[in-house]
Scaffold this motif. Structure first.
Motif, PDB file in Angstrom:
ATOM      1  N   CYS B  91       1.214  -1.229  -0.559  1.00  0.00           N
ATOM      2  CA  CYS B  91       0.040  -0.454   0.518  1.00  0.00           C
ATOM      3  C   CYS B  91       0.454   1.301   0.167  1.00  0.00           C
ATOM      4  CB  CYS B  91      -0.915  -0.221   1.011  1.00  0.00           C
ATOM      5  SG  CYS B  91      -2.152  -1.147   0.886  1.00  0.00           S
ATOM      6  N   VAL B  92       1.256   1.143  -1.028  1.00  0.00           N
ATOM      7  CA  VAL B  92       2.393   2.717  -1.850  1.00  0.00           C
ATOM      8  C   VAL B  92       2.234   3.826  -0.959  1.00  0.00           C
ATOM      9  CG1 VAL B  92       3.724   3.635  -3.184  1.00  0.00           C
ATOM     10  CG2 VAL B  92       3.581   0.857  -3.208  1.00  0.00           C
ATOM     11  N   MET B  93       0.379   4.262  -1.173  1.00  0.00           N
ATOM     12  CA  MET B  93       0.028   5.669  -0.828  1.00  0.00           C
ATOM     13  C   MET B  93      -0.965   5.479  -1.093  1.00  0.00           C
ATOM     14  SD  MET B  93       0.780   7.354  -4.668  1.00  0.00           S
ATOM     15  CE  MET B  93       0.458   8.950  -4.365  1.00  0.00           C
ATOM     16  N   PHE B  94      -1.669   6.899  -0.999  1.00  0.00           N
ATOM     17  CA  PHE B  94      -3.388   6.433  -0.960  1.00  0.00           C
ATOM     18  C   PHE B  94      -3.982   6.597  -2.102  1.00  0.00           C
ATOM     19  CE2 PHE B  94      -8.279   6.561   0.360  1.00  0.00           C
ATOM     20  CZ  PHE B  94      -8.096   7.097  -0.596  1.00  0.00           C
ATOM     21  N   PRO B  95      -4.881   6.311  -3.642  1.00  0.00           N
ATOM     22  CA  PRO B  95      -3.965   6.948  -4.382  1.00  0.00           C
ATOM     23  C   PRO B  95      -5.001   7.988  -5.088  1.00  0.00           C
ATOM     24  CG  PRO B  95      -5.832   4.153  -3.987  1.00  0.00           C
ATOM     25  CD  PRO B  95      -5.009   4.391  -2.798  1.00  0.00           C
ATOM     26  N   GLU B  97      -4.945  10.452  -3.562  1.00  0.00           N
ATOM     27  CA  GLU B  97      -3.694  11.299  -3.737  1.00  0.00           C
ATOM     28  C   GLU B  97      -3.287  11.355  -5.057  1.00  0.00           C
ATOM     29  OE1 GLU B  97      -1.250  11.869   0.559  1.00  0.00           O
ATOM     30  OE2 GLU B  97      -1.180  10.135  -0.342  1.00  0.00           O
ATOM     31  N   GLU B 102      -2.154  15.872  -6.476  1.00  0.00           N
ATOM     32  CA  GLU B 102      -1.256  15.795  -4.897  1.00  0.00           C
ATOM     33  C   GLU B 102       0.000  15.423  -5.017  1.00  0.00           C
ATOM     34  OE1 GLU B 102      -3.320  17.425  -1.587  1.00  0.00           O
ATOM     35  OE2 GLU B 102      -4.299  17.092  -2.677  1.00  0.00           O
ATOM     36  N   VAL B 103      -0.063  14.430  -5.511  1.00  0.00           N
ATOM     37  CA  VAL B 103       1.633  14.067  -6.127  1.00  0.00           C
ATOM     38  C   VAL B 103       1.614  13.950  -7.776  1.00  0.00           C
ATOM     39  CG1 VAL B 103       3.288  11.740  -5.232  1.00  0.00           C
ATOM     40  CG2 VAL B 103       1.721  12.805  -3.532  1.00  0.00           C
ATOM     41  N   PRO B 115       6.806   7.465  -4.956  1.00  0.00           N
ATOM     42  CA  PRO B 115       5.909   7.484  -3.926  1.00  0.00           C
ATOM     43  C   PRO B 115       6.529   5.621  -3.036  1.00  0.00           C
ATOM     44  CG  PRO B 115       4.470   8.607  -5.446  1.00  0.00           C
ATOM     45  CD  PRO B 115       5.734   8.221  -5.997  1.00  0.00           C
ATOM     46  N   ARG B 117       9.741   4.855  -3.805  1.00  0.00           N
ATOM     47  CA  ARG B 117      11.256   5.218  -3.218  1.00  0.00           C
ATOM     48  C   ARG B 117      10.809   5.835  -1.664  1.00  0.00           C
ATOM     49  NH1 ARG B 117      14.747   9.772  -1.783  1.00  0.00           N
ATOM     50  NH2 ARG B 117      16.639   9.076  -1.688  1.00  0.00           N
ATOM     51  N   ASN B 118      10.144   6.681  -1.451  1.00  0.00           N
ATOM     52  CA  ASN B 118       9.496   6.529  -0.019  1.00  0.00           C
ATOM     53  C   ASN B 118       8.971   5.397   1.174  1.00  0.00           C
ATOM     54  OD1 ASN B 118       9.908   9.365  -0.467  1.00  0.00           O
ATOM     55  ND2 ASN B 118       7.878  10.117  -1.483  1.00  0.00           N
ATOM     56  N   TYR B 119       8.065   5.198  -0.177  1.00  0.00           N
ATOM     57  CA  TYR B 119       7.283   3.602   0.985  1.00  0.00           C
ATOM     58  C   TYR B 119       8.912   2.773   1.547  1.00  0.00           C
ATOM     59  CZ  TYR B 119       4.653  -0.553   1.664  1.00  0.00           C
ATOM     60  OH  TYR B 119       4.590  -1.295   1.958  1.00  0.00           O
ATOM     61  N   ILE B 121      11.580   3.656   2.012  1.00  0.00           N
ATOM     62  CA  ILE B 121      12.156   4.443   2.675  1.00  0.00           C
ATOM     63  C   ILE B 121      12.074   4.635   4.343  1.00  0.00           C
ATOM     64  CG2 ILE B 121      13.130   6.735   3.778  1.00  0.00           C
ATOM     65  CD1 ILE B 121      13.782   7.471   0.946  1.00  0.00           C
ATOM     66  N   PRO B 133       8.486   7.841   8.321  1.00  0.00           N
ATOM     67  CA  PRO B 133       8.905   9.327   8.148  1.00  0.00           C
ATOM     68  C   PRO B 133       7.675  10.402   7.783  1.00  0.00           C
ATOM     69  CG  PRO B 133      10.248   8.169   6.616  1.00  0.00           C
ATOM     70  CD  PRO B 133       8.944   7.115   7.254  1.00  0.00           C
ATOM     71  N   TRP B 134       7.370  10.512   7.630  1.00  0.00           N
ATOM     72  CA  TRP B 134       5.709  11.222   6.389  1.00  0.00           C
ATOM     73  C   TRP B 134       4.511  11.110   7.330  1.00  0.00           C
ATOM     74  CZ3 TRP B 134       9.318   8.503   3.054  1.00  0.00           C
ATOM     75  CH2 TRP B 134      10.601   9.884   2.961  1.00  0.00           C
TER      76      TRP B 134
END
Lengths: 297, 229
Positions: B91-95, B97, B102-103, B115, B117-119, B121, B133-134
């Motif tokens: 679940c890398v991000m809320f889709p 967004e 927003e992204v 997204p 890479r952030n996931y 990290i 982190p976020w």
């Protein structure tokens, strides 16, 4: 830096520490599995031996595994009459404590708890039955393929790989296989390397790697492998079909071009695992322009 | 990868150079292209860590987002680690967004560099006992409500739903009273947000959102029109 130096440094970063967390976990599961199986099949205790990359000395951090073979005597029906029954009964015995993923002949153990659900423990249990009293060869169940059973010999496999003099080259190729998502089965890859490099045993690691890639690029369809434990009986052609050979040829071609351009980092990344580990995550986090938040359904 | 680059597929531009170890493994029946291999976390030219993934890039990317799996069994399939238990997808991000811009995601490399890479990290932080982190979206329907509540600027699910249902029904004028109950007309209130949602969010996701937020009410706030559909 030469190719050999680069590869040696990469392999060093792929070596598990003897007192490290990963090997300790393997030891823990090894003991747990043995206890489960001996308790379950106590009437005539199975023979339990260890194989996989740990025994063959071909372990790499990103793809390591411990094979726990659980073989019953040739005349023992304690765990089942047929190989299929033995396979299913061993699976059931382990399912109380593990999430068991059935593979062709092995049972992969993963986490079952709330916090480790489907976490891979890197342990395969291979149920089987010895062919006779000598306890050398054995039959194992095959869930798919033309034959429902396979005759094999784990000691032969271990010796064939461990004593080939090519374990470092095998480790490099395993890493190459995993990193590029090629998907060749590890056992098949090991046999490929031993076959393709049989005349390159005394060369440097860099030269062996180039020789291997060159063979895959120029003659991948000409490489034939046999199961050393059962050369005439076990057909490995299915594991090395045209699709896999094409992938090997394609990736070998691009990897060789990186090497020829001295672009080693494109092969396995920068030789900076030590430097990489010294970079605090907070530094990496603070460099991100736009953070994103994960979700879950 | 060479054939993809040569075929001038815009969404895959930069993939061969940026991620040389992510290889095309084939396509799925639904037309998604499957990539598999190593995903490195690079900081200023140094690889600090890597994960191994399989990624299905849908045929209509970026209208639909990729499905990603971690292939080494390193990350357990738990909500806490933001991996779906049912199918192992990350679940890398809320889709929503991404859909709302927003992204910014226009190419596969955007998605990998941003997204995904952030996931990972975040996963590294978690492995080291640190917080994501976020931050994290709450799971499931809570996360859906949180997102739209913030977007609409209202904590009351009734208010959020009124706005979304109005968008879903698609029949309104700028001079109508805004469904949020502010007393302003739509054009001067939530008009531009409603237009964005209508244009960017796929209907199936809007339906999902309305159903999810509706569960927070004693009775679902769905108009007759929507109920008939």
């Amino acid at each position: 830096m030469t190719l050999t130096e680069y590869l040696s440094t990469i392999l060093e970063s792929q070596t598990l520490a003897s007192d490290g967390e990963e090997l300790q976990q393997l030891q823990k599961h090894r003991k747990a599995v043995e206890d489960i199986l001996r308790a379950k099949f106590s009437k005539r205790s199975p023979t339990i031996r260890y194989g996989g990359s740990v025994a063959k000395k071909t372990l790499i951090k990103v793809a390591y595994d411990l094979d726990i073979i659980c073989y019953f005597e040739h005349d023992d029906n304690n765990a089942g009459e047929s190989l299929r029954e033995i396979y299913d009964n061993v699976k059931d015995a382990l399912s109380k404590d593990y999430s068991v993923e059935p593979k062709t002949s092995a049972l992969r153990l993963k986490g079952k708890g709330v916090s480790d659900f489907l976490l891979d423990f890197h342990v395969d249990v291979v149920p089987g039955r010895f062919t006779d009293e000598q306890r050398s060869d054995c039959y194992i169940y095959q869930a798919s393929g033309e034959k429902s059973r396979l005759k094999t010999n784990i000691e032969t496999h271990i010796k064939h790989i461990r004593d080939s003099g090519l374990t470092e080259a095998i480790r490099v190729m395993k890493l190459w296989n995993v990193q590029n998502g090629i998907g060749v089965k590890t056992f098949v890859l090991e046999l490929l390397v031993v076959e393709a490099l049989k005349k390159h045993g005394t060369e440097s690691l860099g030269d062996q790697f180039v020789a291997m890639l060159t063979r895959l690029r120029d003659d991948v369809y000409g490489i034939h492998i046999e199961d050393p434990a059962n050369p005439t009986g076990n057909d490995l052609s299915g594991a090395l079909d045209d699709g896999v050979r094409l992938s090997l040829e394609s990736v070998a071609t691009s990897t060789l071009s990186y090497i020829q351009d001295n672009n080693f980092p494109k092969v396995f990344g920068n030789v900076a695992s030590a430097a990489g580990n010294a970079i605090p995550l907070v530094t990496v986090v603070s460099s991100v322009n736009r953070g994103t938040r994960p979700w879950a359904h | 990868m060479a054939h993809l680059a040569r075929s001038n597929t815009p969404v895959f531009i930069g993939l061969v150079d940026g991620y040389p170890n992510l290889r095309v493994r084939g396509t799925l029946k639904d037309g998604a292209v499957v990539l598999q291999g190593k995903f490195p976390i690079i900081y200023e030219g140094t690889e600090i860590e890597c994960f191994f993934i399989r990624m299905a890039v849908p045929y209509d990317f970026p209208k639909s987002l990729p499905r990603v799996w971690e292939t080494q069994g390193r990350i357990p399939h738990t909500p806490e680690r933001h991996v779906n238990r049912t199918d192992g997808t990350l679940c890398v991000m809320f889709p929503d967004e991404a859909y709302l811009g927003e992204v910014s995601i226009t190419t596969v490399v955007n998605y990998l560099d941003g997204p995904l890479r952030n996931y990972f990290i975040g996963q590294l932080c978690f492995e080291r006992g640190e917080a994501w982190p976020w931050g994290e979206h709450r799971h499931g329907e809570d996360g859906i409500f949180d997102f739209y509540s913030k977007l609409v600027g209202a904590d009351n699910p009734v208010v959020v739903l009124r706005v979304l249902v109005q968008v879903y029904e698609g029949r309104y004028k700028g001079h109508w009273w805004c469904p949020c109950g502010s007393g302003e007309i739509i054009r001067k209130c939530h008009g531009s947000l409603m237009r964005r949602i209508r244009e960017k969010i796929p209907e199936r996701l809007l339906e999902r959102t309305i159903v999810a937020i509706g569960k927070r009410l004693d009775a679902p706030l769905i108009s007759n029109d929507a109920a008939r559909r």
